[in-house]
Design a protein around this motif. Structure first.
Motif, PDB file in Angstrom:
ATOM      1  N   MET A   1       3.726  -1.751  -9.865  1.00 12.73           N
ATOM      2  CA  MET A   1       2.618  -0.932  -9.870  1.00 12.73           C
ATOM      3  C   MET A   1       3.150   0.402  -9.948  1.00 12.73           C
ATOM      4  N   ASP A   2       2.459   1.302 -10.645  1.00 18.03           N
ATOM      5  CA  ASP A   2       2.984   2.836 -10.774  1.00 18.03           C
ATOM      6  C   ASP A   2       2.641   3.524  -9.755  1.00 18.03           C
ATOM      7  N   GLU A   3       3.585   4.766  -9.731  1.00 14.63           N
ATOM      8  CA  GLU A   3       3.546   5.634  -8.675  1.00 14.63           C
ATOM      9  C   GLU A   3       2.196   6.207  -8.229  1.00 14.63           C
ATOM     10  N   ALA A   4       1.244   6.616  -9.161  1.00 14.02           N
ATOM     11  CA  ALA A   4      -0.168   7.072  -8.669  1.00 14.02           C
ATOM     12  C   ALA A   4      -0.782   6.045  -7.928  1.00 14.02           C
ATOM     13  N   ARG A   5      -0.834   4.784  -8.429  1.00 12.41           N
ATOM     14  CA  ARG A   5      -1.771   3.744  -7.677  1.00 12.41           C
ATOM     15  C   ARG A   5      -1.009   3.544  -6.395  1.00 12.41           C
ATOM     16  N   THR A   6       0.334   3.507  -5.986  1.00  7.24           N
ATOM     17  CA  THR A   6       0.928   3.390  -4.826  1.00  7.24           C
ATOM     18  C   THR A   6       0.431   4.687  -3.844  1.00  7.24           C
ATOM     19  N   LEU A   7       0.674   5.854  -4.591  1.00  3.21           N
ATOM     20  CA  LEU A   7       0.213   7.133  -3.781  1.00  3.21           C
ATOM     21  C   LEU A   7      -1.298   6.795  -3.319  1.00  3.21           C
ATOM     22  N   LEU A   8      -2.212   6.359  -3.974  1.00  2.00           N
ATOM     23  CA  LEU A   8      -3.464   6.257  -3.651  1.00  2.00           C
ATOM     24  C   LEU A   8      -3.511   5.214  -2.665  1.00  2.00           C
ATOM     25  N   ILE A   9      -2.885   3.843  -2.782  1.00  2.00           N
ATOM     26  CA  ILE A   9      -2.937   3.015  -1.545  1.00  2.00           C
ATOM     27  C   ILE A   9      -2.516   3.859  -0.179  1.00  2.00           C
ATOM     28  N   ALA A  10      -1.280   4.447  -0.430  1.00  2.00           N
ATOM     29  CA  ALA A  10      -0.686   5.243   0.960  1.00  2.00           C
ATOM     30  C   ALA A  10      -1.842   5.955   1.252  1.00  2.00           C
TER      31      ALA A  10
ATOM     32  N   GLU B   1      -7.850  -0.472  -8.854  1.00  2.00           N
ATOM     33  CA  GLU B   1      -7.846  -1.460  -9.185  1.00  2.00           C
ATOM     34  C   GLU B   1      -8.253  -1.439 -10.897  1.00  2.00           C
ATOM     35  N   ALA B   2      -8.974  -0.250 -11.286  1.00  2.00           N
ATOM     36  CA  ALA B   2      -9.134  -0.117 -12.703  1.00  2.00           C
ATOM     37  C   ALA B   2      -8.108  -0.266 -13.598  1.00  2.00           C
ATOM     38  N   ASP B   3      -8.433  -0.469 -14.878  1.00  2.00           N
ATOM     39  CA  ASP B   3      -7.401  -0.672 -15.928  1.00  2.00           C
ATOM     40  C   ASP B   3      -7.277   0.887 -16.469  1.00  2.00           C
ATOM     41  N   GLY B   4      -6.039   0.978 -16.971  1.00  3.05           N
ATOM     42  CA  GLY B   4      -5.606   2.476 -17.500  1.00  3.05           C
ATOM     43  C   GLY B   4      -5.106   3.181 -16.504  1.00  3.05           C
ATOM     44  N   PRO B   5      -4.553   4.481 -16.833  1.00  2.00           N
ATOM     45  CA  PRO B   5      -3.933   5.329 -15.960  1.00  2.00           C
ATOM     46  C   PRO B   5      -4.951   5.907 -14.936  1.00  2.00           C
ATOM     47  N   ILE B   6      -4.510   6.495 -13.976  1.00  2.00           N
ATOM     48  CA  ILE B   6      -5.144   7.136 -12.881  1.00  2.00           C
ATOM     49  C   ILE B   6      -5.664   8.700 -13.371  1.00  2.00           C
TER      50      ILE B   6
ATOM     51  N   PRO C   1     -15.339   3.372  -9.357  1.00  5.41           N
ATOM     52  CA  PRO C   1     -14.647   3.041 -10.558  1.00  5.41           C
ATOM     53  C   PRO C   1     -14.082   1.540 -10.238  1.00  5.41           C
ATOM     54  N   GLY C   2     -13.722   0.944 -11.126  1.00  5.85           N
ATOM     55  CA  GLY C   2     -12.993  -0.243 -10.894  1.00  5.85           C
ATOM     56  C   GLY C   2     -13.368  -1.191 -12.106  1.00  5.85           C
ATOM     57  N   ARG C   3     -12.919  -2.493 -12.216  1.00  7.19           N
ATOM     58  CA  ARG C   3     -13.102  -3.656 -13.063  1.00  7.19           C
ATOM     59  C   ARG C   3     -14.752  -3.911 -12.964  1.00  7.19           C
ATOM     60  N   GLN C   4     -15.274  -4.204 -13.935  1.00 10.20           N
ATOM     61  CA  GLN C   4     -16.648  -4.613 -13.997  1.00 10.20           C
ATOM     62  C   GLN C   4     -16.737  -6.120 -13.705  1.00 10.20           C
ATOM     63  N   ARG C   5     -17.432  -6.669 -12.811  1.00 10.21           N
ATOM     64  CA  ARG C   5     -17.207  -7.995 -12.573  1.00 10.21           C
ATOM     65  C   ARG C   5     -18.557  -8.540 -12.486  1.00 10.21           C
ATOM     66  N   ARG C   6     -18.789  -9.983 -12.591  1.00 12.51           N
ATOM     67  CA  ARG C   6     -20.077 -10.352 -12.298  1.00 12.51           C
ATOM     68  C   ARG C   6     -20.154 -11.275 -11.143  1.00 12.51           C
ATOM     69  N   THR C   7     -20.881 -11.162 -10.460  1.00  9.47           N
ATOM     70  CA  THR C   7     -21.155 -11.772  -8.924  1.00  9.47           C
ATOM     71  C   THR C   7     -21.433 -13.273  -9.190  1.00  9.47           C
TER      72      THR C   7
END
Length: 150
Positions: free
Chosen positions: A1-10, A84-89, A142-148
């Motif tokens: 996991m990249d630093e930006a994602r870790t920072l947003l989770i924190a 959760e989304a693909d690609g950079p933050i 934002p996030g991945r598109q999912r089918r319910t």
């Protein structure tokens, strides 16, 4: 996991602690005695938080705690969607999402400035230059598109 994602989770973890504190304060402070509730001033405000929260330093002092409770959940949903989304933050979008806690405040809060520094984002001089006065409530999550499956 990249630093930006870790920072947003924190960031979301810290916001969750604030969220629980505000929910507790909102319920606890409402009661003035056994089965007695304040009717003269039913809405507790940011200015009454003791100790104050740095997350809310750009909030108007008279902002009601009851309004902040769903706002924090919305900010967390947006930040976690970015994780959760693909690609950079998109660092600016993350800062704008966090700015939502100021309810269209005219200045960036210190936590937003710190997040921008950590994400290496240059903030515009005023939040309205980044938000165009649009509300986070109108922005798609934002996030991945999912089918319910329901």
């Amino acid at each position: 996991m990249d630093e930006a994602r870790t920072l947003l989770i924190a960031t979301c973890g810290s916001l969750a602690r604030l969220h629980m504190r505000l929910i507790g304060q909102w319920h606890w402070r409402r009661q003035t005695g056994p089965k007695t509730w304040s009717l003269s001033d039913p809405h507790w405000r940011v200015e009454e938080l003791d100790p104050p929260s740095p997350w809310l330093d750009a909030c108007a002092p008279r902002t009601e705690i009851a309004n902040l409770i769903p706002a924090i959940a919305l900010v967390q949903a947006h930040l976690l969607g970015m994780v959760e989304a693909d690609g950079p933050i998109d660092g600016l979008k993350a800062c704008v999402a966090l700015h939502h806690l100021s309810f269209h405040g005219s200045a960036w809060s210190e936590p937003v400035r710190r997040l921008a520094d950590r994400l290496d984002v240059e903030l515009p001089a005023e939040p309205r230059d980044a938000t165009n006065m649009a509300s986070l409530q109108q922005a798609p999550l934002p996030g991945r598109q999912r089918r319910t499956a329901i």
